[in-house]
Write a protein that holds these residues in place. Structure first.
Motif, PDB file in Angstrom:
ATOM      1  N   GLY A   4       0.795  -0.960   0.104  1.00 15.50           N
ATOM      2  CA  GLY A   4      -0.008   0.059   0.062  1.00 15.50           C
ATOM      3  C   GLY A   4       0.848   1.153  -0.073  1.00 15.50           C
ATOM      4  N   ASN A   5       1.917   1.312   0.552  1.00 16.17           N
ATOM      5  CA  ASN A   5       2.767   2.282   0.797  1.00 16.17           C
ATOM      6  C   ASN A   5       3.347   2.648  -0.633  1.00 16.17           C
ATOM      7  OD1 ASN A   5       2.304   2.945   3.430  1.00 16.17           O
ATOM      8  ND2 ASN A   5       4.039   1.832   4.410  1.00 16.17           N
ATOM      9  N   ARG A   6       3.663   1.546  -1.450  1.00 17.20           N
ATOM     10  CA  ARG A   6       4.150   1.604  -2.721  1.00 17.20           C
ATOM     11  C   ARG A   6       3.349   1.785  -3.902  1.00 17.20           C
ATOM     12  NH1 ARG A   6       9.286  -0.152  -4.048  1.00 17.20           N
ATOM     13  NH2 ARG A   6       8.439  -1.187  -5.766  1.00 17.20           N
ATOM     14  N   GLY A   7       2.035   2.360  -3.312  1.00 21.41           N
ATOM     15  CA  GLY A   7       1.010   2.182  -4.445  1.00 21.41           C
ATOM     16  C   GLY A   7       0.328   1.027  -5.173  1.00 21.41           C
ATOM     17  N   GLN A   8       0.629   0.025  -4.382  1.00 18.65           N
ATOM     18  CA  GLN A   8       0.319  -1.318  -5.018  1.00 18.65           C
ATOM     19  C   GLN A   8      -1.171  -1.841  -4.373  1.00 18.65           C
ATOM     20  OE1 GLN A   8       3.981  -3.198  -3.830  1.00 18.65           O
ATOM     21  NE2 GLN A   8       4.543  -3.355  -5.794  1.00 18.65           N
ATOM     22  N   THR A   9      -1.823  -2.413  -5.212  1.00 22.96           N
ATOM     23  CA  THR A   9      -2.987  -2.950  -4.675  1.00 22.96           C
ATOM     24  C   THR A   9      -2.659  -4.471  -4.289  1.00 22.96           C
ATOM     25  OG1 THR A   9      -4.598  -1.691  -6.030  1.00 22.96           O
ATOM     26  CG2 THR A   9      -5.283  -3.887  -5.178  1.00 22.96           C
ATOM     27  N   PHE A  10      -2.904  -4.912  -2.904  1.00 20.90           N
ATOM     28  CA  PHE A  10      -2.618  -6.069  -2.312  1.00 20.90           C
ATOM     29  C   PHE A  10      -3.875  -7.040  -2.226  1.00 20.90           C
ATOM     30  CE2 PHE A  10      -1.265  -9.319   1.005  1.00 20.90           C
ATOM     31  CZ  PHE A  10      -0.006  -9.625   0.542  1.00 20.90           C
ATOM     32  N   VAL A  11      -3.929  -8.070  -2.793  1.00 21.92           N
ATOM     33  CA  VAL A  11      -5.301  -8.775  -3.027  1.00 21.92           C
ATOM     34  C   VAL A  11      -4.825 -10.312  -2.437  1.00 21.92           C
ATOM     35  CG1 VAL A  11      -7.249  -9.620  -4.148  1.00 21.92           C
ATOM     36  CG2 VAL A  11      -6.226  -7.313  -4.718  1.00 21.92           C
ATOM     37  N   LEU A  12      -5.514 -10.874  -1.654  1.00 20.05           N
ATOM     38  CA  LEU A  12      -5.420 -12.196  -1.208  1.00 20.05           C
ATOM     39  C   LEU A  12      -6.581 -13.016  -1.825  1.00 20.05           C
ATOM     40  CD1 LEU A  12      -4.597 -11.916   2.456  1.00 20.05           C
ATOM     41  CD2 LEU A  12      -3.026 -12.375   0.862  1.00 20.05           C
ATOM     42  N   CYS A  13      -6.271 -14.435  -2.155  1.00 19.17           N
ATOM     43  CA  CYS A  13      -7.492 -15.274  -2.526  1.00 19.17           C
ATOM     44  C   CYS A  13      -7.079 -16.372  -2.384  1.00 19.17           C
ATOM     45  CB  CYS A  13      -7.529 -15.068  -4.289  1.00 19.17           C
ATOM     46  SG  CYS A  13      -6.200 -15.718  -5.125  1.00 19.17           S
ATOM     47  N   GLY A  14      -8.095 -17.330  -2.173  1.00 15.52           N
ATOM     48  CA  GLY A  14      -8.029 -19.011  -1.988  1.00 15.52           C
ATOM     49  C   GLY A  14      -8.039 -19.110  -0.439  1.00 15.52           C
ATOM     50  N   LEU A  15      -8.590 -18.269   0.326  1.00 18.86           N
ATOM     51  CA  LEU A  15      -8.607 -18.319   1.579  1.00 18.86           C
ATOM     52  C   LEU A  15      -9.763 -19.589   1.825  1.00 18.86           C
ATOM     53  CD1 LEU A  15      -6.750 -15.713   1.740  1.00 18.86           C
ATOM     54  CD2 LEU A  15      -7.993 -15.457   3.767  1.00 18.86           C
ATOM     55  N   GLU A  16      -9.339 -20.512   2.484  1.00 22.88           N
ATOM     56  CA  GLU A  16     -10.431 -21.621   2.993  1.00 22.88           C
ATOM     57  C   GLU A  16     -10.196 -22.482   4.140  1.00 22.88           C
ATOM     58  OE1 GLU A  16     -10.410 -24.149  -0.597  1.00 22.88           O
ATOM     59  OE2 GLU A  16     -10.998 -22.501  -2.046  1.00 22.88           O
ATOM     60  N   GLY A  17     -11.097 -22.876   4.639  1.00 20.97           N
ATOM     61  CA  GLY A  17     -10.678 -23.699   5.866  1.00 20.97           C
ATOM     62  C   GLY A  17     -10.249 -23.217   7.028  1.00 20.97           C
ATOM     63  N   SER A  18      -9.093 -23.727   7.544  1.00 20.15           N
ATOM     64  CA  SER A  18      -8.491 -23.281   8.720  1.00 20.15           C
ATOM     65  C   SER A  18      -7.674 -22.110   8.159  1.00 20.15           C
ATOM     66  CB  SER A  18      -7.666 -24.356   9.215  1.00 20.15           C
ATOM     67  OG  SER A  18      -6.611 -24.801   8.099  1.00 20.15           O
ATOM     68  N   VAL A  19      -7.231 -21.917   7.259  1.00 24.52           N
ATOM     69  CA  VAL A  19      -6.545 -20.689   6.721  1.00 24.52           C
ATOM     70  C   VAL A  19      -7.354 -19.589   6.696  1.00 24.52           C
ATOM     71  CG1 VAL A  19      -5.019 -19.313   4.994  1.00 24.52           C
ATOM     72  CG2 VAL A  19      -4.543 -21.953   5.255  1.00 24.52           C
ATOM     73  N   ARG A  20      -8.573 -19.725   6.433  1.00 22.38           N
ATOM     74  CA  ARG A  20      -9.616 -18.720   6.626  1.00 22.38           C
ATOM     75  C   ARG A  20      -9.926 -18.494   7.825  1.00 22.38           C
ATOM     76  NH1 ARG A  20     -12.290 -15.593   2.941  1.00 22.38           N
ATOM     77  NH2 ARG A  20     -14.131 -14.442   3.602  1.00 22.38           N
ATOM     78  N   ILE A  21      -9.971 -19.188   8.734  1.00 25.21           N
ATOM     79  CA  ILE A  21     -10.502 -19.151  10.325  1.00 25.21           C
ATOM     80  C   ILE A  21      -9.204 -18.327  11.111  1.00 25.21           C
ATOM     81  CG2 ILE A  21     -10.695 -20.384  12.349  1.00 25.21           C
ATOM     82  CD1 ILE A  21     -12.190 -22.476  10.788  1.00 25.21           C
ATOM     83  N   ALA A  22      -8.059 -18.775  10.586  1.00 24.86           N
ATOM     84  CA  ALA A  22      -6.809 -17.935  11.079  1.00 24.86           C
ATOM     85  C   ALA A  22      -6.793 -16.674  10.936  1.00 24.86           C
ATOM     86  CB  ALA A  22      -5.485 -18.690  10.760  1.00 24.86           C
ATOM     87  N   PHE A  23      -7.187 -16.005   9.643  1.00 21.02           N
ATOM     88  CA  PHE A  23      -7.315 -14.855   9.522  1.00 21.02           C
ATOM     89  C   PHE A  23      -8.320 -14.080   9.998  1.00 21.02           C
ATOM     90  CE2 PHE A  23      -4.758 -15.902   5.834  1.00 21.02           C
ATOM     91  CZ  PHE A  23      -3.864 -14.721   5.529  1.00 21.02           C
ATOM     92  N   GLU A  24      -9.534 -14.923  10.324  1.00 18.97           N
ATOM     93  CA  GLU A  24     -10.449 -14.154  10.959  1.00 18.97           C
ATOM     94  C   GLU A  24     -10.318 -14.083  12.436  1.00 18.97           C
ATOM     95  OE1 GLU A  24     -14.181 -16.947  10.455  1.00 18.97           O
ATOM     96  OE2 GLU A  24     -14.264 -16.550   8.366  1.00 18.97           O
ATOM     97  N   LEU A  25      -9.632 -14.801  12.977  1.00 18.89           N
ATOM     98  CA  LEU A  25      -9.409 -14.846  14.359  1.00 18.89           C
ATOM     99  C   LEU A  25      -8.289 -13.907  14.709  1.00 18.89           C
ATOM    100  CD1 LEU A  25      -9.184 -18.910  15.338  1.00 18.89           C
ATOM    101  CD2 LEU A  25     -10.893 -17.108  16.159  1.00 18.89           C
ATOM    102  N   ALA A  26      -7.449 -13.569  13.708  1.00 19.58           N
ATOM    103  CA  ALA A  26      -6.367 -12.422  13.842  1.00 19.58           C
ATOM    104  C   ALA A  26      -6.856 -11.141  13.405  1.00 19.58           C
ATOM    105  CB  ALA A  26      -5.430 -13.046  12.937  1.00 19.58           C
ATOM    106  N   GLY A  27      -8.242 -10.907  12.970  1.00 19.12           N
ATOM    107  CA  GLY A  27      -8.935  -9.663  12.685  1.00 19.12           C
ATOM    108  C   GLY A  27      -8.368  -9.352  11.477  1.00 19.12           C
ATOM    109  N   LEU A  28      -7.684 -10.019  10.506  1.00 15.40           N
ATOM    110  CA  LEU A  28      -7.148  -9.495   9.150  1.00 15.40           C
ATOM    111  C   LEU A  28      -8.052  -9.229   8.237  1.00 15.40           C
ATOM    112  CD1 LEU A  28      -3.635 -11.292   9.461  1.00 15.40           C
ATOM    113  CD2 LEU A  28      -4.332  -8.862  10.103  1.00 15.40           C
ATOM    114  N   LEU A  29      -9.013 -10.352   8.037  1.00 16.15           N
ATOM    115  CA  LEU A  29     -10.168 -10.108   7.007  1.00 16.15           C
ATOM    116  C   LEU A  29     -10.910  -8.772   6.827  1.00 16.15           C
ATOM    117  CD1 LEU A  29     -12.143 -13.638   7.309  1.00 16.15           C
ATOM    118  CD2 LEU A  29     -10.268 -12.813   5.886  1.00 16.15           C
TER     119      LEU A  29
END
Length: 98
Positions: free
Chosen positions: A45-70
């Motif tokens: 973001g500081n470099r003016g780039q759009t940063f996009v994640l994809c393919g978050l499923e199962g336990s990986v998605r849950i980890a992002f949710e629990l970390a408050g990153l979604l």
């Protein structure tokens, strides 16, 4: 730590080029991995780039949710959509590959 260096190298792109990180083949992510991706998104973001994640499923998605990153990171359901979002937010010269 080796993965962090690989990600940092991948982000050493010209400013404005979107970054897509496809996590669809990942079945586990540690707290350190979450932190690296959060920092990478901030750096992009500081470099003016759009940063996009994809393919978050199962336990990986849950980890992002629990970390408050979604709520903080841009997440798309599939790679095609993520690439479209990243390209749409890049300057015209970046999307042409210049």
């Amino acid at each position: 730590e080796a993965s962090a260096h690989l990600l940092r190298d991948a982000l050493a792109l010209p400013e404005g080029i979107g970054v897509v990180v496809d996590l669809s083949r990942l079945d586990y992510i540690s707290g350190a991995g979450l932190d690296v991706l959060d920092q990478a998104a901030h750096y992009a973001g500081n470099r003016g780039q759009t940063f996009v994640l994809c393919g978050l499923e199962g336990s990986v998605r849950i980890a992002f949710e629990l970390a408050g990153l979604l709520g903080r990171l841009k997440v798309e359901p599939n790679r095609d959509r993520a690439v479209t979002i990243a390209a749409d937010h890049s300057p015209p010269s970046a999307t042409r590959g210049n």
